[in-house]
Scaffold this active site. Sequence first.
Site, PDB file in Angstrom:
ATOM      1  NE  ARG A   1      -3.627  -0.187   2.652  1.00 42.80           N
ATOM      2  CZ  ARG A   1      -4.153   0.050   3.868  1.00 42.80           C
ATOM      3  NH1 ARG A   1      -3.854  -0.737   4.890  1.00 42.80           N
ATOM      4  NH2 ARG A   1      -4.951   1.076   4.053  1.00 42.80           N
TER       5      ARG A   1
ATOM      6  CG  HIS B   1      -8.911   5.454  10.795  1.00 45.81           C
ATOM      7  ND1 HIS B   1      -9.813   5.082   9.829  1.00 45.81           N
ATOM      8  CD2 HIS B   1      -9.631   5.621  11.923  1.00 45.81           C
ATOM      9  CE1 HIS B   1     -11.026   5.000  10.353  1.00 45.81           C
ATOM     10  NE2 HIS B   1     -10.944   5.338  11.624  1.00 45.81           N
TER      11      HIS B   1
ATOM     12  CG  ASN C   1     -20.281   6.234  -1.825  1.00 52.81           C
ATOM     13  OD1 ASN C   1     -20.179   5.433  -2.758  1.00 52.81           O
ATOM     14  ND2 ASN C   1     -19.750   6.011  -0.639  1.00 52.81           N
TER      15      ASN C   1
HETATM   16  C1  BV8 Z   1     -12.549   1.245  18.357  1.00 55.05           C
HETATM   17  C2  BV8 Z   1      -6.418   2.145   9.599  1.00 55.05           C
HETATM   18  C3  BV8 Z   1     -12.898   0.932  20.612  1.00 55.05           C
HETATM   19  C4  BV8 Z   1      -5.604   1.020   9.162  1.00 55.05           C
HETATM   20  C5  BV8 Z   1      -8.787   1.562   9.851  1.00 55.05           C
HETATM   21  C6  BV8 Z   1     -15.076  -5.596  17.718  1.00 55.05           C
HETATM   22  C7  BV8 Z   1     -13.885  -5.365  18.409  1.00 55.05           C
HETATM   23  C8  BV8 Z   1     -13.332  -4.091  18.500  1.00 55.05           C
HETATM   24  C9  BV8 Z   1     -13.952  -3.041  17.865  1.00 55.05           C
HETATM   25  C10 BV8 Z   1     -15.108  -3.303  17.172  1.00 55.05           C
HETATM   26  C11 BV8 Z   1     -15.694  -4.547  17.091  1.00 55.05           C
HETATM   27  N1  BV8 Z   1     -16.833  -4.457  16.340  1.00 55.05           N
HETATM   28  C12 BV8 Z   1     -16.986  -3.189  15.921  1.00 55.05           C
HETATM   29  C13 BV8 Z   1     -15.951  -2.486  16.420  1.00 55.05           C
HETATM   30  C14 BV8 Z   1     -15.671  -1.138  16.201  1.00 55.05           C
HETATM   31  C15 BV8 Z   1     -14.688  -1.095  15.027  1.00 55.05           C
HETATM   32  C16 BV8 Z   1     -15.516  -1.065  13.761  1.00 55.05           C
HETATM   33  O1  BV8 Z   1     -16.085  -0.040  13.462  1.00 55.05           O
HETATM   34  N2  BV8 Z   1     -15.588  -2.207  13.055  1.00 55.05           N
HETATM   35  C17 BV8 Z   1     -16.373  -2.243  11.833  1.00 55.05           C
HETATM   36  C18 BV8 Z   1     -15.768  -3.269  10.874  1.00 55.05           C
HETATM   37  C19 BV8 Z   1     -17.807  -2.604  12.199  1.00 55.05           C
HETATM   38  N3  BV8 Z   1     -13.922   0.096  15.188  1.00 55.05           N
HETATM   39  C20 BV8 Z   1     -12.734   0.033  15.781  1.00 55.05           C
HETATM   40  O2  BV8 Z   1     -12.201  -0.982  16.133  1.00 55.05           O
HETATM   41  C21 BV8 Z   1     -12.101   1.389  16.029  1.00 55.05           C
HETATM   42  N4  BV8 Z   1     -11.667   1.426  17.382  1.00 55.05           N
HETATM   43  O3  BV8 Z   1     -13.736   1.113  18.204  1.00 55.05           O
HETATM   44  O4  BV8 Z   1     -11.977   1.176  19.561  1.00 55.05           O
HETATM   45  C22 BV8 Z   1     -12.163   0.613  21.812  1.00 55.05           C
HETATM   46  C23 BV8 Z   1     -12.783   0.877  22.986  1.00 55.05           C
HETATM   47  C24 BV8 Z   1     -12.138   0.570  24.123  1.00 55.05           C
HETATM   48  C25 BV8 Z   1     -10.878   0.006  24.078  1.00 55.05           C
HETATM   49  C26 BV8 Z   1     -10.254  -0.249  22.877  1.00 55.05           C
HETATM   50  C27 BV8 Z   1     -10.896   0.054  21.724  1.00 55.05           C
HETATM   51  C28 BV8 Z   1     -10.898   1.585  15.117  1.00 55.05           C
HETATM   52  C29 BV8 Z   1     -11.373   1.708  13.698  1.00 55.05           C
HETATM   53  C30 BV8 Z   1     -10.195   2.094  12.801  1.00 55.05           C
HETATM   54  C31 BV8 Z   1      -9.742   0.895  12.016  1.00 55.05           C
HETATM   55  N5  BV8 Z   1      -8.656   1.288  11.107  1.00 55.05           N
HETATM   56  N6  BV8 Z   1      -7.764   1.958   9.091  1.00 55.05           N
HETATM   57  C32 BV8 Z   1      -5.453   0.967   7.667  1.00 55.05           C
HETATM   58  O5  BV8 Z   1      -6.098   1.725   6.921  1.00 55.05           O
HETATM   59  O6  BV8 Z   1      -4.658   0.121   7.248  1.00 55.05           O
HETATM   60  S1  BV8 Z   1     -10.297   1.493   9.172  1.00 55.05           S
HETATM   61  C33 BV8 Z   1     -10.246   1.337   7.491  1.00 55.05           C
HETATM   62  O7  BV8 Z   1     -11.609   1.327   7.072  1.00 55.05           O
HETATM   63  C34 BV8 Z   1      -9.636   2.494   6.712  1.00 55.05           C
HETATM   64  O8  BV8 Z   1      -9.190   3.581   7.489  1.00 55.05           O
HETATM   65  C35 BV8 Z   1     -10.816   2.976   5.872  1.00 55.05           C
HETATM   66  O9  BV8 Z   1     -10.777   4.298   5.562  1.00 55.05           O
HETATM   67  C36 BV8 Z   1     -11.882   2.684   6.827  1.00 55.05           C
HETATM   68  C37 BV8 Z   1     -13.301   2.810   6.428  1.00 55.05           C
HETATM   69  O10 BV8 Z   1     -13.461   2.324   5.187  1.00 55.05           O
HETATM   70  P1  BV8 Z   1     -13.783   3.405   4.033  1.00 55.05           P
HETATM   71  O11 BV8 Z   1     -12.794   4.519   4.107  1.00 55.05           O
HETATM   72  O12 BV8 Z   1     -15.210   3.776   4.114  1.00 55.05           O
HETATM   73  O13 BV8 Z   1     -13.429   2.555   2.787  1.00 55.05           O
HETATM   74  P2  BV8 Z   1     -14.315   1.382   2.160  1.00 55.05           P
HETATM   75  O14 BV8 Z   1     -13.418   0.606   1.259  1.00 55.05           O
HETATM   76  O15 BV8 Z   1     -15.078   0.669   3.228  1.00 55.05           O
HETATM   77  O16 BV8 Z   1     -15.414   2.171   1.297  1.00 55.05           O
HETATM   78  C38 BV8 Z   1     -15.020   2.970   0.204  1.00 55.05           C
HETATM   79  C39 BV8 Z   1     -16.231   3.777  -0.199  1.00 55.05           C
HETATM   80  O17 BV8 Z   1     -15.839   4.660  -1.252  1.00 55.05           O
HETATM   81  C40 BV8 Z   1     -17.377   2.929  -0.727  1.00 55.05           C
HETATM   82  O18 BV8 Z   1     -18.588   3.403  -0.164  1.00 55.05           O
HETATM   83  C41 BV8 Z   1     -17.358   3.199  -2.232  1.00 55.05           C
HETATM   84  O19 BV8 Z   1     -18.658   3.178  -2.794  1.00 55.05           O
HETATM   85  C42 BV8 Z   1     -16.816   4.590  -2.288  1.00 55.05           C
HETATM   86  N7  BV8 Z   1     -16.103   4.939  -3.522  1.00 55.05           N
HETATM   87  C43 BV8 Z   1     -15.416   4.125  -4.366  1.00 55.05           C
HETATM   88  N8  BV8 Z   1     -14.893   4.862  -5.371  1.00 55.05           N
HETATM   89  C44 BV8 Z   1     -15.252   6.163  -5.137  1.00 55.05           C
HETATM   90  C45 BV8 Z   1     -16.015   6.211  -3.966  1.00 55.05           C
HETATM   91  N9  BV8 Z   1     -16.518   7.365  -3.480  1.00 55.05           N
HETATM   92  C46 BV8 Z   1     -16.271   8.501  -4.170  1.00 55.05           C
HETATM   93  N10 BV8 Z   1     -15.534   8.532  -5.301  1.00 55.05           N
HETATM   94  C47 BV8 Z   1     -15.020   7.397  -5.820  1.00 55.05           C
HETATM   95  N11 BV8 Z   1     -14.310   7.441  -6.958  1.00 55.05           N
END
Ligand code: BV8
Length: 265
Positions: free
Chosen positions: A82, A135, A231
């Site tokens: 990446r 992030h 989006n």
């Molecule tokens: C936290 C960094 C709490 C690394 C990333 C179980 C255990 C622990 C936590 C959880 C759990 N269940 C749920 C959670 C919460 C969890 C979470 O949200 N999980 C999700 C899967 C449900 N969150 C966390 O864990 C967060 N921390 O909650 O801590 C805590 C409390 C107490 C004690 C300890 C902890 C941390 C979340 C951060 C994770 N790190 N990234 C890396 O990047 O390598 S997240 C990762 O996903 C990226 O940062 C990315 O940006 C992010 C979100 O994805 P998107 O950016 O939206 O990208 P995606 O591919 O999904 O979508 C792209 C979109 O673009 C699409 O909609 C597409 O249609 C659109 N698109 C495509 N082309 C275009 C376009 N739009 C416009 N123009 C275009 N041309």
Amino acid sequence: MDNKHNTNRGSDSAMLKAAAEAAAGAHYIAVMTGAGVSAESGIPTFREAQTGLWAKYDPVMLASYEGFMQDPENVWRWYDMRRQKVREARPNPGHNAFASWEQEWRRRGRTFQLVTQNIDDLHGLAGSSDVIELHGNIWMVRSVDTPHSKAFRLDDCPLSEIPPRGKDEELLRPHVVWFGEMLDEKNLIEAFRAAAECDVMIVAGTSSLVYPAAAIPIMAKREGAIVIEVNPEDTSLSAEADYSLRGTSGELLPAMYEHAKSVAD
Ligand code: BV8
């Protein structure tokens, strides 16, 4: 009663103009971006990055402390791939539109705050300033054993050694927020303050699935802001947004900015 489904989503120019005019009236514009805004710079979105060698891995496993400690070499190979794509990437018209909008709004004595989930630094390269990188940043690393405060920039790309080690041979990790890890408190507070204070929040290129980032536009809405989504696809935010514009950020954001600038008083 109009079905919300029909009135807030679309790709016609009338809806884009209406959204841009709503933004033109805003004294405080906040922005939340995700991986989609970098797609037109050739960087795979987060879910697309789960292809090839890494397709078999659950993204939460690759981007988690547990996954890293189980196999630091494999996770670093994913980040090295990446980093190489990010190094070759240039900001696209979507990034540039936000940088111009920020400059124009500040010139007018207004506020423009960009918050991103992306770690590719392309908003900064485009000229956006004081970007809140929720992030982290793919170019920053830290020893796996030390707190965030000791992060430093590692430009070595492609990595000459995998996994990279510090001067005392300590294992280094990407200075990014993995699943299950807390976001930097200062960043989170600033992002929630922007949500509370903005008149308009533009949400571009995110599937709105990852928390707490995905909660920020919802909070802006609850606090009375107009929410504009950009989006190509429907997301879990689309029904909540006042406008959900179907199209790419590289195409719609410059058009929105130009129209907003032309009608702003
Ligand atoms: C936290 C960094 C709490 C690394 C990333 C179980 C255990 C622990 C936590 C959880 C759990 N269940 C749920 C959670 C919460 C969890 C979470 O949200 N999980 C999700 C899967 C449900 N969150 C966390 O864990 C967060 N921390 O909650 O801590 C805590 C409390 C107490 C004690 C300890 C902890 C941390 C979340 C951060 C994770 N790190 N990234 C890396 O990047 O390598 S997240 C990762 O996903 C990226 O940062 C990315 O940006 C992010 C979100 O994805 P998107 O950016 O939206 O990208 P995606 O591919 O999904 O979508 C792209 C979109 O673009 C699409 O909609 C597409 O249609 C659109 N698109 C495509 N082309 C275009 C376009 N739009 C416009 N123009 C275009 N041309």
